[in-house]
Design a protein around this motif. Structure first.
Motif, PDB file in Angstrom:
ATOM      1  N   ASP A 316      -6.783  -1.844  -8.356  1.00  0.00           N
ATOM      2  CA  ASP A 316      -5.826  -1.137  -7.499  1.00  0.00           C
ATOM      3  C   ASP A 316      -4.992  -2.065  -6.624  1.00  0.00           C
ATOM      4  O   ASP A 316      -3.813  -1.804  -6.386  1.00  0.00           O
ATOM      5  CB  ASP A 316      -6.551  -0.099  -6.632  1.00  0.00           C
ATOM      6  N   GLU A 317      -5.584  -3.149  -6.153  1.00  0.00           N
ATOM      7  CA  GLU A 317      -4.801  -4.074  -5.318  1.00  0.00           C
ATOM      8  C   GLU A 317      -3.593  -4.602  -6.085  1.00  0.00           C
ATOM      9  O   GLU A 317      -2.499  -4.706  -5.549  1.00  0.00           O
ATOM     10  CB  GLU A 317      -5.679  -5.254  -4.871  1.00  0.00           C
ATOM     11  N   GLU A 320      -1.146  -1.525  -6.987  1.00  0.00           N
ATOM     12  CA  GLU A 320      -0.331  -1.105  -5.825  1.00  0.00           C
ATOM     13  C   GLU A 320       0.785  -2.114  -5.554  1.00  0.00           C
ATOM     14  O   GLU A 320       1.913  -1.733  -5.221  1.00  0.00           O
ATOM     15  CB  GLU A 320      -1.223  -0.980  -4.585  1.00  0.00           C
ATOM     16  N   GLU A 344      -7.144   6.322  -8.474  1.00  0.00           N
ATOM     17  CA  GLU A 344      -6.214   7.247  -7.809  1.00  0.00           C
ATOM     18  C   GLU A 344      -5.259   6.543  -6.844  1.00  0.00           C
ATOM     19  O   GLU A 344      -4.105   6.935  -6.684  1.00  0.00           O
ATOM     20  CB  GLU A 344      -7.042   8.298  -7.043  1.00  0.00           C
ATOM     21  N   THR A 345      -5.721   5.451  -6.222  1.00  0.00           N
ATOM     22  CA  THR A 345      -4.886   4.743  -5.240  1.00  0.00           C
ATOM     23  C   THR A 345      -3.588   4.258  -5.873  1.00  0.00           C
ATOM     24  O   THR A 345      -2.505   4.395  -5.283  1.00  0.00           O
ATOM     25  CB  THR A 345      -5.642   3.505  -4.694  1.00  0.00           C
ATOM     26  N   THR A 346      -3.697   3.680  -7.053  1.00  0.00           N
ATOM     27  CA  THR A 346      -2.488   3.211  -7.755  1.00  0.00           C
ATOM     28  C   THR A 346      -1.624   4.395  -8.160  1.00  0.00           C
ATOM     29  O   THR A 346      -0.390   4.346  -8.035  1.00  0.00           O
ATOM     30  CB  THR A 346      -2.874   2.386  -9.003  1.00  0.00           C
ATOM     31  N   ALA A 348      -1.315   7.195  -6.668  1.00  0.00           N
ATOM     32  CA  ALA A 348      -0.626   7.720  -5.482  1.00  0.00           C
ATOM     33  C   ALA A 348       0.655   6.934  -5.210  1.00  0.00           C
ATOM     34  O   ALA A 348       1.709   7.515  -4.912  1.00  0.00           O
ATOM     35  CB  ALA A 348      -1.562   7.649  -4.272  1.00  0.00           C
TER      36      ALA A 348
END
Length: 430
Positions: A316-317, A320, A344-346, A348
């Motif tokens: 994700d880091e 993103e 999910e973070t990516t 979003a």
């Protein structure tokens, strides 16, 4: 006394060869020693070309015969599969590219006579546009004991001194091919059979140095692919150093190698110091740090249209960081982040990208863990998006319903794009 004439009932004046025919037969028979072609009438040229042996020395035929039918015979008699659409629809180009590739694939350093390649240069240099070499043989080793010093699989690539396993140096050849635009290389051995050893797949630092210097000198090179060759960070940095400010290079493919974050950082620098449009780093070992370096390049770049990071581990880091870059980037049309352990973070952040970015036409998130909520966010982001025409969410765990609804939007965009291109067919031409 009766005088009788016994004649051959089969004899006819028509069976006597005409003098022209006898001359043409003589020309064909002696073509290697005395190649007469240009001074003949067109219909006689045709007859000679149709009868010439495809086994004539290339020193005779290469620069004399341009007739495509002759080179078609040369190709089809030698290779079972011949698709000239891959060779600019030219049989002569196909013959010389494949002939040269075959010599390079069988070249054994310190054993094969280098003149086999060098003598071919003046014959093929006007016709070779692309070279695909998927095998480089190492030198034959004299010291058999040295071979057996290796005991472990992993350590075996260091069992032999690097000096003994350098491959053929392409430098003299490719810098002498003025029209070379594509170079596809894989440093491995396809047919090693029972003689398998890890060192057969060694792309040494010296190999890399030789190749980097040569590619820098290929000023017309547009596509450079170096795949499945154990290219690591150091070798990537070496290649990049020589490719900075290359005048023509538009596609770089370093997929299926051992590139980590330092190598990715080098490629990021190259993206901003070249005219690259397509970069493929599929199946390497790039983590979030490498992805962040590439994202920084994307944020500043205005030429790259396609980036493939499939089968890495940017997480994700990294995902993103790339997403944030795409909020401002207006050039990239295709991004592949399949199999990168994204969640999910990516998703979003990419929801914002879908709402704002009007350039991206293709996104691949397959084989990640975006989850149901991630899928819903992507669906929300797509609400007003008219640009995206490909969105791969297979095995991304977004849920069947969401995947279906996303597919409907993307399909509508595809149709609109298709109708648009039908209504304005000349836009590209302008």
């Amino acid at each position: 006394y009766t005088h009788r004439i016994v004649a051959d009932p089969e004899w006819s004046l028509a069976t006597v060869p005409r003098l022209t025919e006898l001359c043409l037969q003589h020309i064909v028979h002696n073509f290697e020693k005395n190649p007469i072609l240009d001074r003949l009438l067109p219909e006689h040229q045709r007859k000679v070309l149709d009868r010439l042996s495809t086994g004539l020395p290339l020193t005779v035929t290469a620069n004399l015969i341009s007739d495509e039918d002759y080179w078609k015979r040369c190709c089809t008699e030698r290779w079972q599969v011949c698709d000239i659409s891959n060779y600019g629809d030219s049989w002569k180009r196909m013959f010389f590219e494949r002939h040269l590739e075959n010599i390079l694939k069988r070249f054994i350093p310190n054993t094969t006579d280098p003149n086999q390649v060098l003598e071919l240069i003046p014959l093929c240099k006007d016709y070779v546009r692309k070279l695909e070499v998927d095998q480089f043989l190492p030198p034959v080793k004299v010291d058999q004991k040295e071979e057996r010093d290796d005991l472990s699989d992993t350590g075996s690539e260091f069992g032999l001194s690097e000096v003994s396993v350098h491959h053929y140096d392409l430098g003299v050849l490719i810098t002498a091919l003025p029209h070379l635009e594509e170079l596809h290389l894989t440093y491995s051995v396809k047919d090693c059979g029972m003689n398998f050893e890890w060192n057969l797949f060694n792309f040494t630092y010296q190999d890399c140095c030789n190749l980097a210097v040569a590619v820098k000198m290929c000023h017309n090179l547009k596509v450079f692919k170096l795949t499945r060759s154990k290219v690591d960070d150091d070798k990537t940095r070496l290649l990049v150093r020589h490719l900075l400010d290359h005048p023509c290079l538009v596609e770089l493919n370093l997929s299926h190698n051992l590139i980590r974050d330092k190598g990715a950082r080098a490629v990021g620098k190259l993206i901003n110091h070249s005219r690259l449009e397509i970069v493929d780093l599929c199946n390497n070992r790039i983590s979030h740090l490498g992805a962040q370096a590439l994202a920084q390049a994307l944020a500043e770049n205005s030429t790259l249209t396609s980036l493939n990071l499939r089968l890495n581990c940017v997480e994700d880091e990294g995902g993103e960081a790339i997403g944030r870059a795409l909020l401002t980037n207006t050039t990239l049309t295709s991004i592949h982040l399949g199999s990168n352990n994204l969640s999910e973070t990516t998703a979003a952040l990419f929801s914002q990208v879908l709402a704002q970015n009007t350039t991206l036409t293709s996104i691949n998130f397959s084989c990640n863990h975006l989850g149901l909520d991630g899928g819903k966010q992507l669906l929300d982001g797509l609400a007003d998006n008219k640009a995206l025409t490909e969105f791969d969410l297979r095995l991304a765990e977004v849920g069947q319903e969401t995947e279906y609804l996303i597919h409907q939007i993307v399909w509508a965009n595809q149709e609109a794009a298709r109708l648009g291109s039908l209504q304005h067919p000349s836009t590209k031409a302008l």
